[in-house]
Enzyme design. Structure first.
Site, PDB file in Angstrom:
ATOM      1  N   HIS A   1      43.399 -25.400  71.318  1.00 11.98           N
ATOM      2  CA  HIS A   1      43.710 -25.165  72.449  1.00 11.98           C
ATOM      3  C   HIS A   1      44.787 -24.064  72.464  1.00 11.98           C
ATOM      4  O   HIS A   1      45.624 -22.923  72.759  1.00 11.98           O
ATOM      5  CB  HIS A   1      43.608 -26.319  73.514  1.00 11.98           C
ATOM      6  CG  HIS A   1      44.133 -25.452  74.995  1.00 11.98           C
ATOM      7  ND1 HIS A   1      43.438 -24.632  76.230  1.00 11.98           N
ATOM      8  CD2 HIS A   1      45.654 -25.574  75.628  1.00 11.98           C
ATOM      9  CE1 HIS A   1      44.774 -24.418  77.223  1.00 11.98           C
ATOM     10  NE2 HIS A   1      45.568 -24.836  76.181  1.00 11.98           N
ATOM     11  N   GLU A   2      46.604 -25.641  71.991  1.00 10.88           N
ATOM     12  CA  GLU A   2      47.835 -25.248  71.971  1.00 10.88           C
ATOM     13  C   GLU A   2      47.874 -23.502  70.309  1.00 10.88           C
ATOM     14  O   GLU A   2      48.295 -22.488  71.049  1.00 10.88           O
ATOM     15  CB  GLU A   2      48.960 -26.095  71.083  1.00 10.88           C
ATOM     16  CG  GLU A   2      48.701 -26.901  72.027  1.00 10.88           C
ATOM     17  CD  GLU A   2      48.712 -26.634  73.540  1.00 10.88           C
ATOM     18  OE1 GLU A   2      50.110 -25.373  73.424  1.00 10.88           O
ATOM     19  OE2 GLU A   2      48.751 -27.088  74.350  1.00 10.88           O
TER      20      GLU A   2
ATOM     21  N   HIS B   1      47.026 -20.145  72.201  1.00 10.05           N
ATOM     22  CA  HIS B   1      48.491 -19.489  72.657  1.00 10.05           C
ATOM     23  C   HIS B   1      49.233 -19.470  71.679  1.00 10.05           C
ATOM     24  O   HIS B   1      49.906 -18.086  71.701  1.00 10.05           O
ATOM     25  CB  HIS B   1      49.459 -20.876  73.317  1.00 10.05           C
ATOM     26  CG  HIS B   1      48.505 -21.428  74.304  1.00 10.05           C
ATOM     27  ND1 HIS B   1      48.506 -21.162  75.937  1.00 10.05           N
ATOM     28  CD2 HIS B   1      48.612 -22.747  75.109  1.00 10.05           C
ATOM     29  CE1 HIS B   1      47.513 -21.571  76.671  1.00 10.05           C
ATOM     30  NE2 HIS B   1      47.611 -22.603  75.914  1.00 10.05           N
TER      31      HIS B   1
ATOM     32  N   HIS C   1      45.581 -18.878  79.327  1.00 10.93           N
ATOM     33  CA  HIS C   1      44.769 -20.026  80.104  1.00 10.93           C
ATOM     34  C   HIS C   1      44.117 -18.891  80.774  1.00 10.93           C
ATOM     35  O   HIS C   1      43.977 -17.879  81.648  1.00 10.93           O
ATOM     36  CB  HIS C   1      46.004 -21.071  80.518  1.00 10.93           C
ATOM     37  CG  HIS C   1      46.058 -22.238  80.306  1.00 10.93           C
ATOM     38  ND1 HIS C   1      47.665 -22.067  80.917  1.00 10.93           N
ATOM     39  CD2 HIS C   1      45.949 -22.261  79.205  1.00 10.93           C
ATOM     40  CE1 HIS C   1      47.696 -23.230  80.182  1.00 10.93           C
ATOM     41  NE2 HIS C   1      47.468 -23.304  79.168  1.00 10.93           N
TER      42      HIS C   1
ATOM     43  N   ASP D   1      54.827 -36.676  71.698  1.00 11.23           N
ATOM     44  CA  ASP D   1      54.171 -38.166  71.217  1.00 11.23           C
ATOM     45  C   ASP D   1      54.162 -39.012  71.951  1.00 11.23           C
ATOM     46  O   ASP D   1      54.274 -40.324  71.218  1.00 11.23           O
ATOM     47  CB  ASP D   1      55.272 -38.441  69.472  1.00 11.23           C
ATOM     48  CG  ASP D   1      54.166 -38.904  68.836  1.00 11.23           C
ATOM     49  OD1 ASP D   1      53.096 -39.109  68.507  1.00 11.23           O
ATOM     50  OD2 ASP D   1      54.690 -39.169  67.673  1.00 11.23           O
TER      51      ASP D   1
END
Lengths: 170, 84
Positions: A120-121, A124, A130, A100
């Site tokens: 993207h996260e 995972h 990656h 944050d």
């Protein structure tokens, strides 16, 4: 593409997520929308389905924090690391944390587009690591893309389908 | 869309930054493994690994392209096999 390993994936196809808190950079509805759309990116090409919960522990717990935020992987202030997430597992596994100290945006490139970072996260959270393909969503470096026209690149589709198979209406 | 300042030369601060980056994302450790016993610097080995992953010229040296890549905003999960 690359995965954390074939045994590091969710066995259930129906997963829950919970948004624990919000960034002050965006409205609550923009955050909700960004998170929902980021999960849809993966749901569109797999049998995975995501349901939001408002209490208790979800498979994917989503939070915003700065510096040390309780997981021994402190954030680093503005820029640098934007977020991180954990591979599928009980407990902290699957959880996604957003730094944050960054400025997150709904679709403007005047900050980091939350949808792009979250999509993207969540890769995972579902078991992808990656990719070295610079065009892939799972490439480690942030790139601005318009959330309204974003299409999951083939490398990422191949990666997630290697873990969960194809989209199914059943 | 992301603006990165052009890097003209590698500074001492960059070297410290690069070492932290390699520790965080490529598991650079202080341990003396087989390659370091053969005289290959662990930093050079990890720099080569990083350059290979990012499609940079593999020099094993901290050049301007490598430090520029390290300074881009990114995900906090380690790269390559380290993530596992």
């Amino acid at each position: 593409f690359s995965t954390f390993g074939s045994n590091l994936k969710w066995e259930e196809k129906s997963l829950t997520y919970r948004i624990e808190n919000y960034t002050p950079d965006m409205s609550t509805s923009e955050v909700n929308d960004s998170i929902e759309k980021a999960l849809e990116v993966w749901a569109k090409v797999t049998p995975l389905r995501f349901t939001r919960v408002y209490t208790g522990t979800a498979d994917i717990m989503i939070s915003f924090g700065r510096q040390s935020h309780g997981d021994y992987y402190p954030f680093d202030g503005r820029d640098g690391t934007l977020a991180h997430a954990f591979a599928p597992a009980p407990g902290i596994g699957g959880d996604a944390h957003f730094d944050d100290d960054e400025t997150f945006t709904f679709r403007s490139n005047a900050g980091y587009v939350l949808f792009m970072v979250a999509a993207h996260e969540f890769g995972h959270s579902l078991g992808l690591s990656h990719s070295d393909d610079p065009g892939a969503l799972m490439y480690p470096v942030y790139t601005y893309r318009n959330p309204d026209t974003f299409v999951l690149p083939r490398d990422d589709v191949n990666g997630i389908q290697s873990l969960y198979g194809y989209y199914s209406t059943v | 869309a992301v603006y990165c300042e052009p890097v003209s030369e590698v500074t001492v601060q960059d070297e410290g930054f690069a070492e932290s980056y390699l520790k965080k994302f490529f598991n650079l450790t202080e341990e003396r493994g087989p390659s370091s016993r053969r005289g290959i610097s662990p930093v050079k080995k990890k720099l080569s690994e990083m350059q290979r992953f990012y499609g940079l010229q593999i020099t094993g040296a901290l050049d301007t392209d490598t430090i520029a890549m390290m300074k881009k905003p990114r995900c906090g999960v380690p790269d390559g096999n380290i993530a596992r």
